[in-house]
Design an enzyme around this catalytic site. Structure first.
Site, PDB file in Angstrom:
ATOM      1  N   HIS A  28      -5.661 119.535  77.540  1.00  0.00           N
ATOM      2  CA  HIS A  28      -5.507 120.852  78.342  1.00  0.00           C
ATOM      3  C   HIS A  28      -5.453 122.069  77.435  1.00  0.00           C
ATOM      4  O   HIS A  28      -4.574 122.792  77.394  1.00  0.00           O
ATOM      5  CB  HIS A  28      -4.016 120.528  78.969  1.00  0.00           C
ATOM      6  CG  HIS A  28      -4.406 119.757  80.134  1.00  0.00           C
ATOM      7  ND1 HIS A  28      -4.823 120.093  81.347  1.00  0.00           N
ATOM      8  CD2 HIS A  28      -4.159 118.275  80.398  1.00  0.00           C
ATOM      9  CE1 HIS A  28      -4.974 119.120  82.149  1.00  0.00           C
ATOM     10  NE2 HIS A  28      -4.390 117.857  81.605  1.00  0.00           N
ATOM     11  N   ALA A 101     -12.345 106.456  85.020  1.00  0.00           N
ATOM     12  CA  ALA A 101     -10.969 105.744  84.225  1.00  0.00           C
ATOM     13  C   ALA A 101     -10.728 107.076  83.327  1.00  0.00           C
ATOM     14  O   ALA A 101      -9.884 106.585  82.583  1.00  0.00           O
ATOM     15  CB  ALA A 101     -11.786 104.692  83.630  1.00  0.00           C
ATOM     16  N   LEU A 103     -12.592 108.364  81.170  1.00  0.00           N
ATOM     17  CA  LEU A 103     -13.375 108.280  79.829  1.00  0.00           C
ATOM     18  C   LEU A 103     -14.862 109.344  80.158  1.00  0.00           C
ATOM     19  O   LEU A 103     -15.754 108.706  79.264  1.00  0.00           O
ATOM     20  CB  LEU A 103     -13.578 106.815  79.581  1.00  0.00           C
ATOM     21  CG  LEU A 103     -12.136 106.026  79.372  1.00  0.00           C
ATOM     22  CD1 LEU A 103     -12.674 104.637  79.086  1.00  0.00           C
ATOM     23  CD2 LEU A 103     -11.567 106.470  78.343  1.00  0.00           C
ATOM     24  N   SER A 104     -14.976 110.076  80.910  1.00  0.00           N
ATOM     25  CA  SER A 104     -15.968 110.901  80.892  1.00  0.00           C
ATOM     26  C   SER A 104     -17.022 110.609  81.545  1.00  0.00           C
ATOM     27  O   SER A 104     -18.127 110.666  80.794  1.00  0.00           O
ATOM     28  CB  SER A 104     -16.250 111.788  79.628  1.00  0.00           C
ATOM     29  OG  SER A 104     -14.885 112.867  79.346  1.00  0.00           O
ATOM     30  N   ASP A 147     -15.313 117.553  77.392  1.00  0.00           N
ATOM     31  CA  ASP A 147     -15.941 116.244  77.388  1.00  0.00           C
ATOM     32  C   ASP A 147     -17.579 116.102  76.989  1.00  0.00           C
ATOM     33  O   ASP A 147     -18.017 115.399  76.334  1.00  0.00           O
ATOM     34  CB  ASP A 147     -16.197 115.858  79.029  1.00  0.00           C
ATOM     35  CG  ASP A 147     -14.661 115.892  79.394  1.00  0.00           C
ATOM     36  OD1 ASP A 147     -13.556 115.706  78.641  1.00  0.00           O
ATOM     37  OD2 ASP A 147     -14.431 115.790  80.903  1.00  0.00           O
ATOM     38  N   TYR A 196      -4.914 118.897  88.134  1.00  0.00           N
ATOM     39  CA  TYR A 196      -5.598 119.773  86.907  1.00  0.00           C
ATOM     40  C   TYR A 196      -5.785 121.175  87.148  1.00  0.00           C
ATOM     41  O   TYR A 196      -5.548 122.008  86.367  1.00  0.00           O
ATOM     42  CB  TYR A 196      -6.906 118.842  86.563  1.00  0.00           C
ATOM     43  CG  TYR A 196      -7.867 119.489  85.553  1.00  0.00           C
ATOM     44  CD1 TYR A 196      -7.542 118.748  84.506  1.00  0.00           C
ATOM     45  CD2 TYR A 196      -8.394 120.344  85.800  1.00  0.00           C
ATOM     46  CE1 TYR A 196      -8.240 119.153  83.382  1.00  0.00           C
ATOM     47  CE2 TYR A 196      -9.394 120.821  84.496  1.00  0.00           C
ATOM     48  CZ  TYR A 196      -9.352 120.451  83.505  1.00  0.00           C
ATOM     49  OH  TYR A 196      -9.946 120.692  82.541  1.00  0.00           O
TER      50      TYR A 196
HETATM   51  C1  GLA Z   1     -10.572 116.439  81.538  1.00  0.00           C
HETATM   52  C2  GLA Z   1     -11.538 117.729  81.576  1.00  0.00           C
HETATM   53  C3  GLA Z   1     -11.771 118.378  80.212  1.00  0.00           C
HETATM   54  C4  GLA Z   1     -10.214 118.691  79.574  1.00  0.00           C
HETATM   55  C5  GLA Z   1      -9.393 117.579  79.751  1.00  0.00           C
HETATM   56  C6  GLA Z   1      -7.953 117.613  79.459  1.00  0.00           C
HETATM   57  O1  GLA Z   1     -11.111 115.422  80.876  1.00  0.00           O
HETATM   58  O2  GLA Z   1     -12.803 117.283  81.945  1.00  0.00           O
HETATM   59  O3  GLA Z   1     -12.203 119.411  80.144  1.00  0.00           O
HETATM   60  O4  GLA Z   1      -9.684 119.700  80.176  1.00  0.00           O
HETATM   61  O5  GLA Z   1      -9.523 117.007  80.967  1.00  0.00           O
HETATM   62  O6  GLA Z   1      -7.791 117.777  77.844  1.00  0.00           O
END
Ligand code: GLA
Length: 363
Positions: A28, A101, A103-104, A147, A196
């Site tokens: 964040h 999950a 994990l992007s 990410d 978020y």
């Molecule tokens: C998610 C968002 C990112 C980032 C994180 C928190 O993964 O996609 O851009 O803000 O949360 O660090």
């Protein structure tokens, strides 16, 4: 047709493989131009194999999760917006990277599509920006650049010290005797459907009230004075962002010098800050972090990513004690009724492979 010709004809012309990411620290902070220290996940990847036939983008997949087709279409649109060619593709998606999950997997999918339909090498930054625009402007997820930057900059055996103001990345060597244990809480989190967006809006409101463009401009030393200017909740959001930005370089240095105490302390403080000041943790995530921190050989543990569910990361000395990890998962199941999944991994390359007609890009 001779069988050699038949097998040649079936060869995929396009082969792409992209890893997911975990964040060691710095959550964040990205959307407030801050610092983060993520890495690409060795062995947790998404692949696209395909042929350049037809005149559009056709992808099939056994992937769970809704809406991935929208991501693919958004990436094609974003490439066109950047005046980059979009070649036809008939491809198949497969993955060892779990969806939903934290994990992007969506960033990995977006990047894989971009690499599969555009056959010239782009700079890492342009690639990340094209995919970030796809996700934020076209799919409508209010994410930062963490990410995409984590994946395009991901190198084997290194974390990436990201500066989201400069959009720069510096590789930080990962200690040979540490692994990352990633444990999924079993609670899936969709960025749009959680707090978020609200957290992001709160940090923006704090910046506006303090008269700065982003909270990156507030230094640790100015924190108390700045908090007095804000309502209680916005003050806590600010304290998280400012203190997290201060912890990221501490962890990068501790990785380099092998200072395990400093590492563990910064990870624990980050977890507390995300819970107490940012209200982004959950009782399940707190329990997992606590159980993992008590493991033999554990240097430190914290939630990773956006929170509200998702994963916890623990840094553990090798070899990780698998029986002790089994016990963590059993205790977690008894106390929460949820099934946790785990992966033991290290930093790997973010772009594992990008081949067009046997020609390797991004090598
Ligand atoms: C998610 C968002 C990112 C980032 C994180 C928190 O993964 O996609 O851009 O803000 O949360 O660090």
């Amino acid at each position: 047709m001779p069988s050699s010709m038949a097998s040649h004809a079936a060869q995929p012309e396009v082969r792409v493989e992209v890893a997911g990411r975990a964040n060691l620290i710095g959550d964040h902070t990205d959307y407030q131009a801050g610092l983060a220290l993520p890495f690409a996940l060795r062995g947790l990847t998404l692949r696209i194999d395909g042929r350049r036939v037809g005149d559009g983008l056709v992808l099939t997949s056994g992937l769970a999760g809704e809406g991935w087709g929208r991501y693919a279409a958004a990436v094609a649109r974003s490439l066109r917006y950047a005046r980059r060619a979009v070649r036809p593709l008939d491809g198949t998606i497969s993955a060892t990277l779990p969806a939903a999950a934290g994990l992007s997997s969506s960033a990995a999918l977006g990047l894989a599509v971009a690499l599969a339909v555009h056959d010239e090498q782009l700079s890492s930054l342009e690639l990340a920006e094209i995919c970030h625009r796809a996700e934020s402007a076209y799919v409508g997820v209010p994410c930062g650049m963490l990410d995409q930057l984590a994946i395009v900059n991901g190198q084997a055996d290194h974390a990436s010290l990201l500066d989201c103001r400069e959009l720069s990345s510096e590789p930080v060597p990962w200690p040979a005797d540490l692994v990352a244990v990633i444990v999924h809480s079993g609670i899936s989190r969709g960025l749009g459907a959680t707090g978020y967006a609200q957290r992001r809006a709160e940090t923006e409101a704090a910046a506006t009230r303090l008269g700065v463009d982003t909270l990156r401009e507030i230094e640790d030393a100015d924190l108390s004075a700045a908090m007095v200017e804000l309502p209680e909740r916005l003050g806590r959001r600010l304290r998280h962002v400012v203190s997290e930005n201060a912890r990221v370089p501490v962890v990068a240095t501790a990785l380099r010098t092998g200072d395990r105490r400093a590492l563990g302390q910064a990870l624990a403080e980050s977890h507390r800050s995300l819970g107490m000041d940012f209200d982004a943790s959950t009782p399940e995530i707190d329990l997992l972090a606590e159980l993992l921190a008590d493991l033999p050989g554990c240097v430190g543990a914290r939630m990773t990513g956006g929170g509200f569910g998702g994963c916890v990361i623990a840094l553990v000395e090798t070899p990780a004690d698998e029986a002790a990890l089994d016990a963590v998962q059993r205790t977690y199941a008894q106390r929460t009724g949820r099934i946790a999944r785990r992966w033991i991994t290290r930093p790997g390359p973010g772009i594992v492979r990008c081949e067009h007609d046997g020609r390797a890009l991004y090598g």
